[in-house]
Motif scaffolding. Structure first.
Motif, PDB file in Angstrom:
ATOM      1  N   VAL A  17     -10.928   6.734  43.545  1.00  0.00           N
ATOM      2  CA  VAL A  17     -11.083   5.519  44.126  1.00  0.00           C
ATOM      3  C   VAL A  17     -12.216   5.682  45.106  1.00  0.00           C
ATOM      4  CG1 VAL A  17     -10.329   3.436  45.013  1.00  0.00           C
ATOM      5  CG2 VAL A  17      -9.064   4.815  43.288  1.00  0.00           C
ATOM      6  N   HIS A  18     -13.266   4.971  45.122  1.00  0.00           N
ATOM      7  CA  HIS A  18     -14.269   5.151  46.127  1.00  0.00           C
ATOM      8  C   HIS A  18     -14.018   3.965  47.147  1.00  0.00           C
ATOM      9  CE1 HIS A  18     -17.781   6.620  48.085  1.00  0.00           C
ATOM     10  NE2 HIS A  18     -18.631   5.330  48.200  1.00  0.00           N
ATOM     11  N   VAL A  19     -13.971   4.231  48.494  1.00  0.00           N
ATOM     12  CA  VAL A  19     -13.820   3.209  49.573  1.00  0.00           C
ATOM     13  C   VAL A  19     -15.108   3.271  50.168  1.00  0.00           C
ATOM     14  CG1 VAL A  19     -12.525   2.179  51.164  1.00  0.00           C
ATOM     15  CG2 VAL A  19     -11.339   3.276  49.301  1.00  0.00           C
ATOM     16  N   PRO A  20     -16.255   2.420  50.120  1.00  0.00           N
ATOM     17  CA  PRO A  20     -17.393   2.780  50.881  1.00  0.00           C
ATOM     18  C   PRO A  20     -17.622   2.230  52.210  1.00  0.00           C
ATOM     19  CG  PRO A  20     -17.396   0.565  49.455  1.00  0.00           C
ATOM     20  CD  PRO A  20     -16.021   1.129  49.237  1.00  0.00           C
ATOM     21  N   PHE A  21     -16.666   2.196  52.879  1.00  0.00           N
ATOM     22  CA  PHE A  21     -16.705   1.544  54.037  1.00  0.00           C
ATOM     23  C   PHE A  21     -16.738   2.557  55.231  1.00  0.00           C
ATOM     24  CE2 PHE A  21     -14.260  -1.791  51.852  1.00  0.00           C
ATOM     25  CZ  PHE A  21     -15.402  -2.463  51.645  1.00  0.00           C
ATOM     26  N   CYS A  22     -17.560   2.458  56.326  1.00  0.00           N
ATOM     27  CA  CYS A  22     -17.518   3.451  57.370  1.00  0.00           C
ATOM     28  C   CYS A  22     -17.773   2.422  58.760  1.00  0.00           C
ATOM     29  CB  CYS A  22     -18.759   4.376  57.446  1.00  0.00           C
ATOM     30  SG  CYS A  22     -17.989   5.825  56.112  1.00  0.00           S
ATOM     31  N   VAL A  23     -17.321   3.063  59.939  1.00  0.00           N
ATOM     32  CA  VAL A  23     -17.389   2.178  61.301  1.00  0.00           C
ATOM     33  C   VAL A  23     -18.986   2.464  61.679  1.00  0.00           C
ATOM     34  CG1 VAL A  23     -17.138   2.224  63.647  1.00  0.00           C
ATOM     35  CG2 VAL A  23     -15.147   2.564  61.987  1.00  0.00           C
ATOM     36  N   THR A  24     -19.557   3.792  61.318  1.00  0.00           N
ATOM     37  CA  THR A  24     -20.790   4.085  61.936  1.00  0.00           C
ATOM     38  C   THR A  24     -21.168   4.929  60.728  1.00  0.00           C
ATOM     39  OG1 THR A  24     -20.262   6.010  63.071  1.00  0.00           O
ATOM     40  CG2 THR A  24     -20.383   4.076  64.344  1.00  0.00           C
ATOM     41  N   ARG A  25     -22.493   5.282  60.772  1.00  0.00           N
ATOM     42  CA  ARG A  25     -22.995   6.066  59.560  1.00  0.00           C
ATOM     43  C   ARG A  25     -23.420   7.387  60.248  1.00  0.00           C
ATOM     44  NH1 ARG A  25     -24.913   5.641  54.922  1.00  0.00           N
ATOM     45  NH2 ARG A  25     -24.958   3.485  54.718  1.00  0.00           N
ATOM     46  N   CYS A  26     -22.686   8.480  59.740  1.00  0.00           N
ATOM     47  CA  CYS A  26     -23.087  10.101  60.431  1.00  0.00           C
ATOM     48  C   CYS A  26     -24.503  10.213  60.031  1.00  0.00           C
ATOM     49  CB  CYS A  26     -22.217  10.863  59.617  1.00  0.00           C
ATOM     50  SG  CYS A  26     -20.446  10.778  60.356  1.00  0.00           S
ATOM     51  N   GLY A  27     -25.130  11.043  60.878  1.00  0.00           N
ATOM     52  CA  GLY A  27     -26.490  11.196  60.689  1.00  0.00           C
ATOM     53  C   GLY A  27     -26.819  12.214  59.396  1.00  0.00           C
ATOM     54  N   TYR A  28     -26.001  12.980  59.022  1.00  0.00           N
ATOM     55  CA  TYR A  28     -26.071  13.970  57.885  1.00  0.00           C
ATOM     56  C   TYR A  28     -25.721  13.248  56.575  1.00  0.00           C
ATOM     57  CZ  TYR A  28     -21.064  14.590  58.433  1.00  0.00           C
ATOM     58  OH  TYR A  28     -19.723  14.581  58.275  1.00  0.00           O
ATOM     59  N   CYS A  29     -24.876  12.031  56.460  1.00  0.00           N
ATOM     60  CA  CYS A  29     -24.254  11.611  55.159  1.00  0.00           C
ATOM     61  C   CYS A  29     -25.348  10.883  54.432  1.00  0.00           C
ATOM     62  CB  CYS A  29     -23.173  10.858  55.677  1.00  0.00           C
ATOM     63  SG  CYS A  29     -22.434  10.123  54.413  1.00  0.00           S
ATOM     64  N   ASP A  30     -25.412  11.171  53.218  1.00  0.00           N
ATOM     65  CA  ASP A  30     -26.294  10.085  52.165  1.00  0.00           C
ATOM     66  C   ASP A  30     -25.301   9.583  51.171  1.00  0.00           C
ATOM     67  OD1 ASP A  30     -25.583  12.345  50.625  1.00  0.00           O
ATOM     68  OD2 ASP A  30     -27.766  12.362  49.865  1.00  0.00           O
ATOM     69  N   PHE A  31     -24.103   9.658  51.421  1.00  0.00           N
ATOM     70  CA  PHE A  31     -22.888   9.118  50.639  1.00  0.00           C
ATOM     71  C   PHE A  31     -23.392   7.541  50.397  1.00  0.00           C
ATOM     72  CE2 PHE A  31     -19.601  12.734  51.361  1.00  0.00           C
ATOM     73  CZ  PHE A  31     -20.460  13.471  50.957  1.00  0.00           C
ATOM     74  N   ASN A  32     -22.695   7.000  49.236  1.00  0.00           N
ATOM     75  CA  ASN A  32     -22.976   5.536  49.402  1.00  0.00           C
ATOM     76  C   ASN A  32     -21.859   4.772  49.890  1.00  0.00           C
ATOM     77  OD1 ASN A  32     -23.834   2.926  47.944  1.00  0.00           O
ATOM     78  ND2 ASN A  32     -22.081   3.022  46.821  1.00  0.00           N
ATOM     79  N   THR A  33     -22.201   4.455  51.293  1.00  0.00           N
ATOM     80  CA  THR A  33     -21.422   4.023  52.387  1.00  0.00           C
ATOM     81  C   THR A  33     -21.938   2.830  52.821  1.00  0.00           C
ATOM     82  OG1 THR A  33     -21.918   5.777  53.966  1.00  0.00           O
ATOM     83  CG2 THR A  33     -20.039   6.192  52.604  1.00  0.00           C
ATOM     84  N   TYR A  34     -21.396   2.053  53.673  1.00  0.00           N
ATOM     85  CA  TYR A  34     -21.875   0.832  54.375  1.00  0.00           C
ATOM     86  C   TYR A  34     -21.155   0.536  55.648  1.00  0.00           C
ATOM     87  CZ  TYR A  34     -23.912   0.286  49.823  1.00  0.00           C
ATOM     88  OH  TYR A  34     -24.712   0.480  48.697  1.00  0.00           O
ATOM     89  N   THR A  35     -21.804   0.196  56.668  1.00  0.00           N
ATOM     90  CA  THR A  35     -21.060  -0.251  57.824  1.00  0.00           C
ATOM     91  C   THR A  35     -21.225  -1.789  57.854  1.00  0.00           C
ATOM     92  OG1 THR A  35     -23.192  -0.517  59.144  1.00  0.00           O
ATOM     93  CG2 THR A  35     -22.011   1.668  59.266  1.00  0.00           C
TER      94      THR A  35
END
Length: 403
Positions: free
Chosen positions: A34-52
């Motif tokens: 189960v992918h939960v694509p939410f983040c508070v901030t985007r880490c500088g090294y991360c290219d995962f499918n995530t969204y602030t």
């Protein structure tokens, strides 16, 4: 933003799979990601499918996410038919799954249980940033059926965390492990990253020692990878930071192996160590042994019977597809027998359990790898190709030569 989705063949709006993909359903272990694509901030090294929050836009929200994923779980049940498919493992990844209320994660798990049934003793894991949980939240997860926590510690040194854009303090991951234990979790993992620009040998040693002292039964350690399109890649390209060094990364891996082994951990996959067989991540083992899994959520990948597919990336597009009663799949591919054989070797050779030597397509290369000390000598593995410590450092080259 994360890289684009791969091309592939179109998926029917119903999500129906080829007949050959479902003919042996139930013969292999079955899991859910189960992918939960939410983040508070985007880490500088991360290219995962995530969204602030600022990147989400209209049509997607934290509030409605659990009910949206529940729609895909019910779609999965329709697509897979009446086959008896007890779910052996469930893994919530991200993003930061624990940005959702614990009740929402438990509700998604409940739908999976209702539609498919959780196997007795099923492993249920969620990733978490250490700062995103407290003891009450962890207790609610345990009450909701979660059995395993995986915390993104990354480092015990503040300057390394700062470069990685991590939000927690160096001691927070240690406290989170203690809170998870008190909440009733028997199995706890800490994720570490090595090779960050500016990290010294002493920094890495401190991170390893701090992780061990925290008391997890599983440690994952990954070399920092510079992904195109990330803030880290831009900083390196501008000359603000040096590119991570392969030789340094190899030395850090050796340090991890030595320290973790002395602390009672054993490697079972190139980047993963556990205190015993029960502490190994069964969900990841399902991947590495070629099992079946359904990946729910935007950008999530699935695999059933040699057919692999991946969902649309953006949470709004994902929600819109499901609201229309359609599959959220973006595209798929059907693996040939040769593709599956190559993937099996690539995955199983990463494991301490190894790959059958008799099934290696290029036996002369296997003999050479044995002679060069890259594979354990037979009969150590009783006819299995098992990577030595040096072989683990050169695993990509070994695998390439054997395929």
């Amino acid at each position: 933003m994360p890289s684009r989705l791969p091309d592939g063949d179109p998926v029917p709006p119903s999500g129906a799979l080829p007949a050959e993909a479902t003919e042996a359903l139930g013969a292999r272990p079955f899991g859910f990601y189960v992918h939960v694509p939410f983040c508070v901030t985007r880490c500088g090294y991360c290219d995962f499918n995530t969204y602030t929050a600022s990147e989400l836009g209209p049509g997607a929200s934290h509030r409605d996410y659990a009910s949206t994923v529940a729609r895909e779980v019910r779609l999965a049940r329709r697509v897979l038919g009446d086959a008896d498919l007890p779910v052996d493992t469930v893994f919530f990844g991200g993003g930061t799954p624990t940005l959702l209320p614990a009740a929402d994660l438990a509700a998604i798990l409940k739908v999976i249980d209702t539609e498919f049934g959780l196997a007795p003793g099923a492993e249920v894991t969620t990733e978490a940033n250490p700062e995103s949980v407290d003891e009450a939240y962890l207790a609610a997860l345990a009450e909701g059926g979660f059995t395993r926590m995986s915390f993104g510690m990354q480092s015990a040194r503040s300057h390394v965390l700062a470069l990685l854009d991590r939000q927690h303090t160096p001691g927070r991951a240690v406290a989170a492990v203690a809170e998870a234990r008190r909440a009733g979790f028997r199995h706890v993992n800490l994720d570490l990253i090595y090779g960050t620009p500016g990290e010294s040998d002493d920094d890495w040693r401190s991170s390893l020692e701090t992780a061990v002292e925290a008391g997890p039964d599983h440690v994952s350690a990954y070399s920092l990878i510079v992904e195109e399109g990330t803030r880290l890649a831009s900083r390196i390209r501008r000359g603000e930071l040096p590119m991570p060094d392969d030789d340094v990364a190899a030395d850090r891996y050796l340090m991890a192996e030595e320290l973790l082994e002395k602390a009672g951990f054993s490697w079972y996959e190139i980047s993963n160590w556990a205190t015993g067989e029960q502490a190994r991540c069964r969900h990841n083992l399902l991947y590495w042994h070629g099992g079946d899994w359904w990946g729910a959520g935007p950008g999530a990948h699935s695999h059933v019977g040699g057919t692999r597919w991946w969902n649309v990336k953006h949470p709004a597009a994902y929600a819109a597809r499901l609201a229309e009663g359609a599959s959220p799949a973006h595209a798929r591919e059907v693996l040939s027998a040769d593709d599956r054989a190559i993937e099996r070797l690539m995955l199983e050779l990463r494991l301490s359990s190894g790959f059958p030597l008799a099934e290696v397509a290029r036996p002369a290369e296997a003999d050479r790898a044995l002679a060069e000390g890259l594979l354990e000598p037979v009969p150590y593995g009783e006819g299995l190709a098992v990577l030595t410590l040096r072989g683990r450092l050169l695993a990509d080259a070994v695998i390439r030569d054997l395929t």
